[in-house]
Design a protein around this motif. Structure first.
Motif, PDB file in Angstrom:
ATOM      1  N   HIS A   1      41.462  39.831  39.226  1.00 42.38           N
ATOM      2  CA  HIS A   1      40.118  40.377  39.483  1.00 42.38           C
ATOM      3  C   HIS A   1      39.256  39.421  40.321  1.00 42.38           C
ATOM      4  CE1 HIS A   1      41.010  42.758  35.615  1.00 42.38           C
ATOM      5  NE2 HIS A   1      41.115  43.592  36.653  1.00 42.38           N
TER       6      HIS A   1
ATOM      7  N   ASP B   1      39.481  36.886  30.932  1.00 40.81           N
ATOM      8  CA  ASP B   1      40.445  37.907  31.364  1.00 40.81           C
ATOM      9  C   ASP B   1      41.780  37.610  30.705  1.00 40.81           C
ATOM     10  OD1 ASP B   1      41.460  40.098  32.741  1.00 40.81           O
ATOM     11  OD2 ASP B   1      40.658  39.470  34.675  1.00 40.81           O
TER      12      ASP B   1
ATOM     13  N   LYS C   1      42.848  42.559  43.384  1.00 43.35           N
ATOM     14  CA  LYS C   1      43.228  42.709  41.967  1.00 43.35           C
ATOM     15  C   LYS C   1      43.904  41.441  41.461  1.00 43.35           C
ATOM     16  CE  LYS C   1      43.471  45.346  38.309  1.00 43.35           C
ATOM     17  NZ  LYS C   1      43.990  46.712  38.206  1.00 43.35           N
TER      18      LYS C   1
ATOM     19  N   LYS D   1      37.617  42.216  47.645  1.00 40.66           N
ATOM     20  CA  LYS D   1      38.093  42.362  46.272  1.00 40.66           C
ATOM     21  C   LYS D   1      39.624  42.371  46.265  1.00 40.66           C
ATOM     22  CE  LYS D   1      36.281  45.385  43.556  1.00 40.66           C
ATOM     23  NZ  LYS D   1      35.906  46.722  43.018  1.00 40.66           N
TER      24      LYS D   1
ATOM     25  N   HIS E   1      35.734  35.624  39.500  1.00 37.75           N
ATOM     26  CA  HIS E   1      37.085  36.092  39.194  1.00 37.75           C
ATOM     27  C   HIS E   1      37.382  36.020  37.700  1.00 37.75           C
ATOM     28  CE1 HIS E   1      38.636  32.013  38.469  1.00 37.75           C
ATOM     29  NE2 HIS E   1      37.992  31.626  39.576  1.00 37.75           N
TER      30      HIS E   1
ATOM     31  N   PHE F   1      34.817  43.828  37.676  1.00 36.72           N
ATOM     32  CA  PHE F   1      35.568  44.120  38.907  1.00 36.72           C
ATOM     33  C   PHE F   1      35.501  45.609  39.223  1.00 36.72           C
ATOM     34  CE2 PHE F   1      39.400  45.241  41.251  1.00 36.72           C
ATOM     35  CZ  PHE F   1      39.516  44.239  42.203  1.00 36.72           C
ATOM     36  N   ASN F   2      35.713  46.433  38.243  1.00 36.54           N
ATOM     37  CA  ASN F   2      35.746  47.878  38.457  1.00 36.54           C
ATOM     38  C   ASN F   2      34.371  48.453  38.779  1.00 36.54           C
ATOM     39  OD1 ASN F   2      38.529  48.018  38.031  1.00 36.54           O
ATOM     40  ND2 ASN F   2      38.287  48.309  35.818  1.00 36.54           N
TER      41      ASN F   2
ATOM     42  N   GLY G   1      37.568  42.420  34.086  1.00 36.94           N
ATOM     43  CA  GLY G   1      38.062  43.722  34.532  1.00 36.94           C
ATOM     44  C   GLY G   1      36.952  44.741  34.670  1.00 36.94           C
TER      45      GLY G   1
ATOM     46  N   ASP H   1      41.710  45.926  32.296  1.00 35.40           N
ATOM     47  CA  ASP H   1      40.516  46.719  32.603  1.00 35.40           C
ATOM     48  C   ASP H   1      39.440  46.613  31.534  1.00 35.40           C
ATOM     49  OD1 ASP H   1      41.613  47.577  34.972  1.00 35.40           O
ATOM     50  OD2 ASP H   1      42.360  49.479  34.156  1.00 35.40           O
TER      51      ASP H   1
ATOM     52  N   GLY I   1      45.451  40.648  34.464  1.00 35.12           N
ATOM     53  CA  GLY I   1      44.193  41.388  34.575  1.00 35.12           C
ATOM     54  C   GLY I   1      44.155  42.605  33.689  1.00 35.12           C
TER      55      GLY I   1
END
Length: 419
Positions: free
Chosen positions: A336, A370, A312, A310, A348, A384-385, A381, A376, A374
């Motif tokens: 991401h 996105d 960012k 991963k 991504h 990804f988180n 986002g 959240d 990036g």
């Protein structure tokens, strides 16, 4: 006519002859007595405390006192003083003319090598492994049919490897990974004795799940269970390779345990034809995200893949990917990014396209909406988180081919029967 003087002389000669004969008899008796003392020493009337009862001779008493030797003959391999012993040859102890009663093999610290005497009592073999570069002592005993004991003690030293093959895997001690985590082991040298290496590496879960090994070439060995790991499972990778000859003259370099934990459940399915990704988080919880997949010229791989890294933000350049067709690209700040394959497939974030849920416009990756840098709160986002290394991403209905099992950690694509 005999005279009186002559008669007297004869008589005197007769008396002297008689005295001489008597003397001889007495002398003979003394000689016989002397011989009896020298050869007996325990005859009747003897006061010698060392004499045996019953008037036995000293010769027979000496024979009775001589030590008796066991007929059991012990053979220990390696021989006493042997050096550079190959650990895989182990220790062998055998007996002829008797039965083994005790065998002890230990290193200089007193750590015993486990072993077992055969049911017939004629041999002993270790059930434990010898260690390289170690001196061992051997103490063995056996008895013959008369109960007499034979014993043997010896020492030998195992070899110190001149060459080793480095071992590297994708596991961090006490890390947490997704349910699709595959343990991938890479060796610094080509492996010839593959069965011995597989036997020296085990991957097991706290719930009894066992991962099976599969070779990709002669330097990569991947492990996975038949089905995905259960959430919360504690998994341990156990390496016991230091005493394994992985190739002629080359030994493994590691004996250690590596524990890790399986986290929560998350499996995502990309439908390239529908331009969607459905995220299944277990217990009926799902989420559908609009995506864009690989275009017709650069179709995404089909198959089951695993998130292996991963970032960012990362740079993506067509010059680093083989077989790209059409326009070249160089995006220095892709947000991401989650890698799926070594060939360059990612899930991504994408801030430069509007094809999500509508068409496939990428060069093979799976893109989600996105913003530059990036965010959240974006689809990318949030995904990804919520994602961790080892999470499964399956791609289906793409016009591309099926991903190879060694392209990333994509071994789930290989049927269990062929794993």
């Amino acid at each position: 006519m005999e005279t009186v003087h002559e008669a007297g002389a004869v008589a005197r000669r007769g008396r002297r002859a008689g005295r001489s004969a008597a003397a001889l008899l007495v002398g003979g008796a003394l000689l016989l007595g002397t011989a009896a003392c020298n050869s007996g020493g325990g005859g009747a009337g003897s006061t010698d405390a060392g004499g045996g009862s019953g008037g036995g001779s000293s010769a027979s008493a000496g024979a009775d006192a001589a030590p008796k030797v066991s007929t059991a003959q012990l053979t220990v391999t390696p021989a006493n003083g042997a050096a550079d012993v190959d650990p895989k040859d182990g220790v062998k102890i055998a007996v002829a003319g008797g039965k083994l009663t005790t065998v002890e093999v230990a290193d200089k610290n007193g750590k015993a090598v486990e072993g077992k005497i055969s049911d017939d009592g004629l041999s002993w073999k270790p059930t434990g492994q010898l260690t390289v570069g170690t001196t061992y002592t051997v103490a063995a005993q056996a008895t013959d049919a008369a109960g007499l004991v034979a014993a043997s003690s010896s020492t030998f030293t195992t070899l110190t490897p001149a060459k080793t093959a480095s071992t590297n895997d994708n596991i961090a001690d006490n890390g947490t990974y997704g349910v699709g985590m595959i343990v991938s082991v890479n060796f610094g040298k080509a492996i010839k004795n593959k069965e011995a290496v597989v036997a020296g590496v085990t991957v097991t879960g706290s719930d009894g799940t066992v991962a099976k090994g599969h070779w990709f070439g002669d330097r990569r060995l991947d492990f996975r269970p038949e089905k995905y790991w259960a959430p919360g499972t504690k998994v341990t990778v156990k390496y016991r390779l230091k005493n394994v000859e992985v190739s002629p003259g080359v030994y493994g370099d590691i004996d250690k345990d590596e524990p890790f934990t399986i986290g929560r459940y998350q499996v995502s399915t990309v439908d390239a034809a529908a331009h969607t990704m459905t995220v299944d988080r277990g217990s009926g919880k799902t989420e559908t995200i609009p995506i864009t997949a690989g275009n017709d010229q650069n179709a995404s791989w089909n198959g089951t893949m695993v998130i292996s890294a991963k970032e960012k933000v990362t740079r993506m350049n067509s010059a680093t990917v083989s077989n790209i067709k059409g326009d070249e690209y160089d995006v220095p700040d892709v947000p991401h990014a989650m890698r799926l394959t070594t060939s360059g497939t990612y899930v991504h974030g994408n801030y430069w396209s509007s094809a999500f849920g509508k068409s496939n416009a990428s060069h093979g990756c799976v893109g989600m909406a996105d913003v530059k840098g990036g965010g959240d709160s974006t689809s990318a986002g949030k995904f990804f988180n919520s994602s961790i290394i080892g999470d499964v991403v399956k791609i289906q209905n793409s016009k591309g081919q099926t991903v190879a099992g060694d392209n990333g950690w994509s071994g789930w694509t290989i049927p269990w029967s062929k794993w």
